[in-house]
Design a protein around this motif. Structure first.
Motif, mmCIF file in Angstrom:
data_model
loop_
_atom_site.group_PDB
_atom_site.id
_atom_site.type_symbol
_atom_site.label_atom_id
_atom_site.label_comp_id
_atom_site.label_asym_id
_atom_site.label_seq_id
_atom_site.Cartn_x
_atom_site.Cartn_y
_atom_site.Cartn_z
ATOM 1 N N VAL A 81 -1.197 3.638 6.788
ATOM 2 C CA VAL A 81 -0.189 3.861 5.991
ATOM 3 C C VAL A 81 0.374 5.254 5.985
ATOM 4 C CG1 VAL A 81 0.379 3.677 3.452
ATOM 5 C CG2 VAL A 81 -1.022 1.907 4.567
ATOM 6 N N LYS A 82 -0.593 6.280 5.989
ATOM 7 C CA LYS A 82 -0.155 7.539 5.891
ATOM 8 C C LYS A 82 0.654 7.743 6.958
ATOM 9 C CE LYS A 82 -2.384 12.252 6.600
ATOM 10 N NZ LYS A 82 -3.695 12.833 6.554
ATOM 11 N N GLU A 83 0.396 7.289 8.330
ATOM 12 C CA GLU A 83 1.099 7.784 9.435
ATOM 13 C C GLU A 83 2.210 6.549 9.680
ATOM 14 O OE1 GLU A 83 1.215 10.539 10.884
ATOM 15 O OE2 GLU A 83 -0.791 11.378 10.076
ATOM 16 N N GLU A 84 2.579 5.824 8.908
ATOM 17 C CA GLU A 84 3.211 4.424 9.274
ATOM 18 C C GLU A 84 4.562 5.151 10.083
ATOM 19 O OE1 GLU A 84 5.687 0.950 6.731
ATOM 20 O OE2 GLU A 84 4.550 2.686 5.696
ATOM 21 N N ALA A 131 -5.902 2.880 5.602
ATOM 22 C CA ALA A 131 -5.230 4.087 4.817
ATOM 23 C C ALA A 131 -4.447 5.147 5.709
ATOM 24 C CB ALA A 131 -6.235 4.840 4.060
ATOM 25 N N PHE A 132 -5.073 5.230 6.903
ATOM 26 C CA PHE A 132 -4.664 6.198 8.041
ATOM 27 C C PHE A 132 -3.228 5.597 8.662
ATOM 28 C CE2 PHE A 132 -4.294 8.260 12.265
ATOM 29 C CZ PHE A 132 -4.417 9.522 11.820
ATOM 30 N N TYR A 164 5.075 7.457 12.093
ATOM 31 C CA TYR A 164 4.759 7.938 13.353
ATOM 32 C C TYR A 164 4.516 6.378 14.161
ATOM 33 C CZ TYR A 164 2.200 9.695 17.354
ATOM 34 O OH TYR A 164 1.467 10.038 18.566
ATOM 35 N N GLN A 188 -2.774 11.575 16.431
ATOM 36 C CA GLN A 188 -3.064 10.657 15.346
ATOM 37 C C GLN A 188 -3.311 9.371 15.979
ATOM 38 O OE1 GLN A 188 -0.305 12.804 16.010
ATOM 39 N NE2 GLN A 188 1.215 12.656 14.095
#
Length: 369
Positions: free
Chosen positions: A259-262, A256-257, A264, A238
């Motif tokens: 937020v998606k992997e917040e 966006a990424f 982690y 990631q």
């Protein structure tokens, strides 16, 4: 402080030794000093250096001020060069025990330990002594005395020994333990050395990379690190995907990424704002190759920043050493002077290959004519 040492005491005579001891020891001990003097020359001439060092360390303890006996310490360190590795190990242990026990300033003790390095013939001995020096410096709170020369000559120190990756990490971690968190430049240097030169596990690399990035303000440094072969270990993670978006200047994609992997990235203690900032710099560098000038509003829209922040972001981009630009406040425009793209993506290499191929074709046609 230099960790290299000149043996000032290598020619120390028995007479000079006795003079030093008698001058700086109580008169109550002069008989003991005389007894030592009686065997000094015999031990020296018969090259019984181990016995000579042991006896000298014992007699040094009679002095209340060890700093006055620096020439004798120098002689001991010279005599150590004459010993076999096994004997050196015994003497090093004895010497360190002696230094631990003497009642002197920590700076003096640290210097004496550091001066042992040139006396050791064994790589493993000098490596262990180096770790012991770091341990002592931490205990005596003398980190600032040794950390600068160590960091400045890091490669030279590590090249003294043949080390595996884990052994290098052990030493670097020991050095890192001495670094004041406020000395961020030292942290950057250690982290960068690991990222560039040491093969580590994916987990260790990510941890080091995050530590490096949390204080690294240089977009250029980020570009350089990602070009190292070691970076491949995290390319498919990631974090690797995020860096790819950052370097591509894909601000919406990176946002966006993140937020998606917040969850982690939060577990990694990743500084989200910093990655977005570096994405903005990459975006401006990307823009600089497309047009010769932009209005403030165009830059603000592209970087998703306020109009009054445009100038500072242009300055950040210029400081990355990837682009040269001029700010015209009266016209509210940014003029691109040059683009020195230092990070080539796959498409860049393909375009370069096409241009070179076309150039070679032209050269061949000229030669035929």
């Amino acid at each position: 402080m230099s960790l290299h040492f000149q043996y000032l005491g290598q020619g120390l005579s028995s007479q000079k030794t006795m003079e030093l001891l008698q001058k700086h020891c109580s008169s109550n001990h002069h008989n003991k000093i005389a007894d030592f003097g009686a065997v000094f020359d015999e031990l020296l001439e018969s090259e019984k250096y181990k016995d000579l060092i042991v006896s000298t360390l014992e007699i040094i303890n009679l002095s209340s001020d060890k700093t006055l006996l620096q020439p004798i310490y120098s002689a001991i360190q010279y005599w150590m060069t004459k010993l076999e590795s096994k004997e050196q190990q015994i003497i090093v242990d004895l010497f360190l025990k002696h230094i631990e026990q003497i009642n002197e300033e920590a700076i003096f003790k640290t210097k004496i330990v550091a001066q042992l390095f040139n006396a050791l013939s064994s790589s493993s001995l000098s490596q262990n002594l180096f770790l012991k020096l770091l341990e002592c410096a931490k205990k005596w709170n003398t980190q600032q005395l040794i950390i600068s020369p160590i960091i400045s000559n890091l490669k030279e120190f590590l090249n003294l020994w043949t080390l595996s990756g884990p052994e290098v990490l052990k030493i670097l971690n020991a050095i890192s333990d001495l670094i004041d968190p406020q000395d961020q430049q030292y942290v950057i240097l250690i982290s960068e050395y690991i990222l560039r030169n040491i093969s580590t596990s994916q987990e260790q690399y990510i941890k080091t990379f995050i530590s490096f990035q949390n204080i690294n303000q240089s977009y250029l440094k980020l570009c350089e690190i990602t070009q190292c072969s070691n970076f491949q270990v995290i390319e498919k993670t990631q974090l690797g995907q995020l860096i790819k978006l950052v370097l591509a200047g894909d601000l919406s994609g990176a946002s966006a990424f993140l937020v998606k992997e917040e969850g982690y990235f939060k577990s990694l203690n990743l500084n989200v704002e910093q990655y977005l900032n570096q994405t903005r710099i990459a975006k401006f560098i990307q823009l600089s190759s497309q047009k010769q000038s932009y209005s403030y509003q165009e830059i603000a829209d592209a970087l998703n920043i306020k109009l009054e922040e445009v100038e500072i972001w242009v300055i950040h981009a210029i400081q990355s050493q990837n682009v040269s630009a001029q700010i015209d406040q009266s016209q509210q425009r940014i003029f691109i002077l040059d683009n020195f793209k230092k990070l080539l993506a796959k498409d860049d290499w393909q375009n370069l290959h096409k241009k070179l191929s076309a150039l070679l074709t032209k050269l061949k046609s000229v030669q035929i004519q």
